[in-house]
Scaffold this active site. Sequence first.
Site, PDB file in Angstrom:
ATOM      1  CE  LYS A 107      -4.470   0.982   0.350  1.00 15.87           C
ATOM      2  NZ  LYS A 107      -5.581   0.076   0.046  1.00 15.87           N
TER       3      LYS A 107
HETATM    4  N1  GLU Z   1      -7.282   0.146  -3.238  1.00 18.64           N
HETATM    5  C1  GLU Z   1      -8.065  -1.016  -3.507  1.00 18.64           C
HETATM    6  C2  GLU Z   1      -8.126  -1.915  -2.290  1.00 18.64           C
HETATM    7  O1  GLU Z   1      -7.946  -1.459  -1.184  1.00 18.64           O
HETATM    8  C3  GLU Z   1      -7.635  -1.729  -4.778  1.00 18.64           C
HETATM    9  C4  GLU Z   1      -6.231  -2.260  -4.767  1.00 18.64           C
HETATM   10  C5  GLU Z   1      -5.782  -2.800  -6.115  1.00 18.64           C
HETATM   11  O2  GLU Z   1      -6.583  -2.885  -7.019  1.00 18.64           O
HETATM   12  O3  GLU Z   1      -4.607  -3.143  -6.202  1.00 18.64           O
HETATM   13  O4  GLU Z   1      -8.433  -3.071  -2.370  1.00 18.64           O
END
Ligand code: GLU
Length: 417
Positions: A107
């Site tokens: 993240k």
């Molecule tokens: N930000 C989204 C999540 O928390 C998508 C992450 C992604 O598609 O890599 O799942």
Amino acid sequence: MSQAALNPLDSMMSRFDEATKILGLDESTYNVLKYPQKSVMVHLPIMMDNGKVQVFEGYRVVHNGYLGPSKGGIRYSMDVNQDEVKALAAWMTWKCAVVGIPYGGGKGGIKCDPRSMSKGELERLTRAYTAAMFDVFGPDKDIPAPDMGTGQQEMAWLMDEYSKMKGFSSPAVVTGKPLVLGGSLGRVEATGRGVMVSTRSALAKLGINPIGATCAVQGFGNVGSISAKLIASQGLRIVAISDISGAYYNADGIDVDDAITYRDASNGTLDGYKKATKISNNDLLTLNVDVLVPAAMEDQITADNANNVKAKLIVEGANGPTSSNADAILNKKGIMVVPDILANAGGVTVSYFEWVQNRLGYFWTEERVNRRADRVMKQAFEGVYQASKKYGVSMRIAAYIVAIDKVASTMKLRGIY
Ligand code: GLU
């Protein structure tokens, strides 16, 4: 944040601890999975439109890469901090493992207020962040995506900056891109669609008929608004929605398409929406509804208000909307919670499909994307549901058990130094 809310990292760890105890995970494996593998923090100097230089904090945390390249979004918000990004990265590890896609978890985030920045400032910030993380990102290493405060445009800048530095177009380095840059059909709706599929699966287990059941949705960004729209398409009545401007209630039901049109015509907020009565955010969370979908941010349902929640089912569109200290209260009340790492995994599942299509150089129809994503979500729900019966635990702890077991057994097979 309320007094009773916890740091998201503490909330994540307390569920991790509970699940590892039930699994009987050995101490060495526990210690490996507890810490992120990589945590990068950068300071990004940006020339603002007023001619002054402002320095922004940027983060990228790779929690785990045993199942494959790390995957996870980038958040632009003033609340971004290292602990939050660490928790969100770990949640991505568990999320990808729960739905069985070949990714680890990561993240990123930048502490900024995107609403107060111009397009040019956002572009410079996104490019500077990409350049600073050039060694972290890569189609086989770490693949970012949108999260709170970011969308297709930021992903386009990121793809472009990374590609320029590489010397060739590298669409698979990031997902959630605009269609013309190699994005996937169905990606924008994917998280909300997965929330809808999870809602349907859970209602079936609870024996509640979706037709005429009532639902309140907290948050009206990409996840909240599309979840509301798709849940309504299944015959449920959306009686309340909310965003930063407040919450809006109408017992006869809110026309979600109309509310989306209103939001898009009013600077992206529901402020002044007249077809519903204004209520407080806490009122929305404690409404007498069948289904509650928290799709805003962390720590909304806490030990402070969990006792007053009246919904029979909570489907977590956001990451970490329930503090761990509220879990026991909700369990005691017999409320089924479809946890974030399962309920909102439709987004990363279609991100995986986007990455597959980029690497194939061949694009799927929307129908194929949706059909495959729905199948992944239904199977994951059933797997977690069966684990909850087998171990006699909540759906949340069952999801952690399924995920941790998978990552731990992969780690053991791969071996460590
Ligand atoms: N930000 C989204 C999540 O928390 C998508 C992450 C992604 O598609 O890599 O799942």
